[in-house]
Write a protein that holds these residues in place. Structure first.
Motif, mmCIF file in Angstrom:
data_model
loop_
_atom_site.group_PDB
_atom_site.id
_atom_site.type_symbol
_atom_site.label_atom_id
_atom_site.label_comp_id
_atom_site.label_asym_id
_atom_site.label_seq_id
_atom_site.Cartn_x
_atom_site.Cartn_y
_atom_site.Cartn_z
ATOM 1 N N GLU A 157 0.816 -1.225 0.000
ATOM 2 C CA GLU A 157 0.000 0.000 0.000
ATOM 3 C C GLU A 157 0.848 1.273 0.000
ATOM 4 O O GLU A 157 0.512 2.252 -0.679
ATOM 5 N N ASP A 158 1.963 1.262 0.740
ATOM 6 C CA ASP A 158 2.781 2.469 0.849
ATOM 7 C C ASP A 158 3.769 2.622 -0.308
ATOM 8 O O ASP A 158 4.534 3.585 -0.350
ATOM 9 N N LEU A 159 3.750 1.674 -1.241
ATOM 10 C CA LEU A 159 4.722 1.699 -2.334
ATOM 11 C C LEU A 159 4.075 1.933 -3.694
ATOM 12 O O LEU A 159 4.760 1.903 -4.718
ATOM 13 N N LEU A 160 2.787 2.170 -3.722
ATOM 14 C CA LEU A 160 2.062 2.234 -4.985
ATOM 15 C C LEU A 160 2.561 3.336 -5.927
ATOM 16 O O LEU A 160 2.455 3.199 -7.149
ATOM 17 N N ASP A 161 3.120 4.409 -5.372
ATOM 18 C CA ASP A 161 3.570 5.513 -6.226
ATOM 19 C C ASP A 161 5.078 5.481 -6.504
ATOM 20 O O ASP A 161 5.616 6.405 -7.123
ATOM 21 N N LYS A 162 5.748 4.408 -6.071
ATOM 22 C CA LYS A 162 7.182 4.267 -6.332
ATOM 23 C C LYS A 162 7.427 3.476 -7.613
ATOM 24 O O LYS A 162 6.576 2.698 -8.050
ATOM 25 N N ARG A 163 8.602 3.686 -8.197
ATOM 26 C CA ARG A 163 8.998 2.943 -9.384
ATOM 27 C C ARG A 163 9.928 1.790 -8.984
ATOM 28 O O ARG A 163 10.530 1.814 -7.895
ATOM 29 N N PRO A 164 10.075 0.765 -9.849
ATOM 30 C CA PRO A 164 10.888 -0.410 -9.506
ATOM 31 C C PRO A 164 12.295 -0.082 -9.032
ATOM 32 O O PRO A 164 12.829 -0.759 -8.141
ATOM 33 N N ALA A 165 12.928 0.945 -9.597
ATOM 34 C CA ALA A 165 14.296 1.288 -9.210
ATOM 35 C C ALA A 165 14.390 1.720 -7.752
ATOM 36 O O ALA A 165 15.477 1.681 -7.162
ATOM 37 N N GLU A 166 13.285 2.133 -7.164
ATOM 38 C CA GLU A 166 13.268 2.591 -5.769
ATOM 39 C C GLU A 166 12.965 1.451 -4.800
ATOM 40 O O GLU A 166 12.921 1.677 -3.589
ATOM 41 N N LEU A 167 12.766 0.241 -5.316
ATOM 42 C CA LEU A 167 12.361 -0.882 -4.480
ATOM 43 C C LEU A 167 13.501 -1.861 -4.248
ATOM 44 O O LEU A 167 14.427 -1.961 -5.050
ATOM 45 N N SER A 168 13.404 -2.613 -3.150
ATOM 46 C CA SER A 168 14.356 -3.697 -2.894
ATOM 47 C C SER A 168 13.974 -4.909 -3.743
ATOM 48 O O SER A 168 12.889 -4.961 -4.353
ATOM 49 N N GLY A 169 14.856 -5.911 -3.771
ATOM 50 C CA GLY A 169 14.562 -7.123 -4.525
ATOM 51 C C GLY A 169 13.302 -7.818 -4.043
ATOM 52 O O GLY A 169 12.483 -8.291 -4.844
ATOM 53 N N GLY A 170 13.128 -7.881 -2.730
ATOM 54 C CA GLY A 170 11.934 -8.521 -2.188
ATOM 55 C C GLY A 170 10.667 -7.774 -2.548
ATOM 56 O O GLY A 170 9.635 -8.384 -2.847
ATOM 57 N N GLN A 171 10.742 -6.440 -2.525
ATOM 58 C CA GLN A 171 9.566 -5.639 -2.887
ATOM 59 C C GLN A 171 9.229 -5.795 -4.366
ATOM 60 O O GLN A 171 8.050 -5.883 -4.740
ATOM 61 N N ARG A 172 10.249 -5.860 -5.210
ATOM 62 C CA ARG A 172 9.995 -6.068 -6.638
ATOM 63 C C ARG A 172 9.328 -7.415 -6.886
ATOM 64 O O ARG A 172 8.424 -7.529 -7.723
ATOM 65 N N GLN A 173 9.764 -8.438 -6.155
ATOM 66 C CA GLN A 173 9.146 -9.748 -6.355
ATOM 67 C C GLN A 173 7.704 -9.739 -5.882
ATOM 68 O O GLN A 173 6.847 -10.395 -6.473
#
Length: 373
Positions: free
Chosen positions: A124-140
């Motif tokens: 929910e708190d990541l909906l406006d972020k792009r993949p480059a701003e995420l960790s590997g676990g969040q991307r998965q």
């Protein structure tokens, strides 16, 4: 949810047959793991089911409907890849929403599905972020969310954890298991990692050269391997497999193991050609005491894993390698999993005792001989 069925499915690339003709039924709502070494055909099976590759022969059914003539978009399956396959220019919301745009769903329905998937996966708190701003676990998690929003008949997961570090693999593995049980969606999960297979699968299909060697519950495969390949593939370290000499002795049929002729508890099956011992069924003992099955030799290597030690001992026995190509000091050595305080040193002579009744037996063709285990 839907049952998935492969009926005499084959796949050939030019002159190379990857899958010679496979029958497999995945039950409605179960998580079935396809496990095997690289090149065994497990990812090819997933691609055939998804429609990314055409089968050479046979029939594939999803929910009782033959899908061989349907393209990937018409099969209502969702695939999760090991490399995430996210759109870098889109936000998490955009990535989750994209497959719904392709299906021309209404805006309200798209929003409902995106928010539900984000809630389930903690995005929910990541909906406006792009993949480059995420960790590997969040991307998965985003990749899994993109599969969830489609509400498919089946999830297809192709080594989804291989790009994560060890700690994240454990975490995401647990999340995948809990998510699958919650959603109840039929899932095929491809991996070469037996830990993933044993902890995630309702059932596991072990493949070799496109042929299912054994299919069953993880614990059953470990306790009752169907053949030498399964016995030598499952377990870390895997089962020690021997090709001992067998002969008639005064006390009955005996086998040459650990430099001695021994007659194990329960005797030796008539058709026995190979014997197996799990590393955890071996103990370090005083070599001066007489033991039923005792293996003596030089320690090649020791792996200290905190609560236990894996000791590799050169006993001089003829070992069987079901996966040729191993290298290093542990190749051809007997592995023992020890939990005591004593840690032998490389080059030290030690004696290992096999627990009574723990020997596995296999015939000339490598098939397991049932001894009531």
């Amino acid at each position: 949810m839907a049952e998935v069925e492969f009926s005499d499915v084959s796949k050939t690339f030019g002159d190379h047959t990857v899958i010679p003709g496979l029958d497999l039924r995945v039950r409605d709502g179960e998580l079935l793991v396809l496990l095997g070494p690289s090149g065994c055909g497990k990812s090819t099976l997933l691609r055939l089911l998804a429609g990314l590759e055409p089968a050479t022969g046979g029939t594939i059914r999803i929910g009782g409907r033959a899908v061989d003539a349907l393209g990937p978009g018409a099969r209502n399956v969702a695939m999760v890849f090991q490399n995430y396959a996210l759109y870098p220019h889109k936000t998490v919301r955009g990535n989750l929403e994209f497959p719904l745009h392709m299906r021309a769903l209404r805006r309200g329905e798209r929003e409902r599905r995106v928010l539900e998937a984000a809630r389930v996966l903690g995005l929910e708190d990541l909906l406006d972020k792009r993949p480059a701003e995420l960790s590997g676990g969040q991307r998965q998690r985003v990749a899994m969310g993109r599969a969830i929003v489609r509400e498919p008949d089946a999830f297809l997961m192709d080594e989804p954890l291989s790009n994560l570090d060890a700690r994240l693999r454990v975490q995401i593995r647990a999340e995948i298991g809990a998510l699958q049980r919650r959603l109840g969606v039929t899932t095929l999960y491809v991996t070469h990692d037996q830990v993933e297979a044993m902890t995630l699968g309702d059932r596991v299909a072990v493949l070799r050269d496109g042929v299912i060697q054994q299919l069953g519950a993880p614990a059953d495969l470990y306790r009752r391997p169907a053949n030498l390949f399964v016995a030598g593939f499952l377990g870390s370290p895997p089962m020690n497999l021997f090709e001992p000499g067998v002969a008639a002795r005064e006390a009955g049929r005996a086998l040459r193991l650990g430099g001695r002729w021994v007659t194990p508890t329960g005797g030796i099956p008539e058709r026995a050609r190979y014997a197996g011992l799990r590393p955890e069924d071996l103990d370090l003992v005083d070599g001066h005491r007489d033991r039923e099955v005792q293996l003596q030799g030089l320690v090649r290597a020791v792996e200290v894993l905190g609560h236990e030690r894996i000791v590799y001992v050169d006993t001089g026995d003829r070992m069987v390698d079901t996966l040729p190509g191993g290298v290093g000091p542990t190749e051809g050595a007997v592995a023992a999993r020890l939990s005591g305080a004593t840690t032998p040193e490389p080059g030290q002579t030690v004696a290992l005792e096999a627990k009574p009744g723990c020997l596995y037996w296999f015939d000339e063709q490598g098939r397991a001989i049932d001894v009531g285990r």
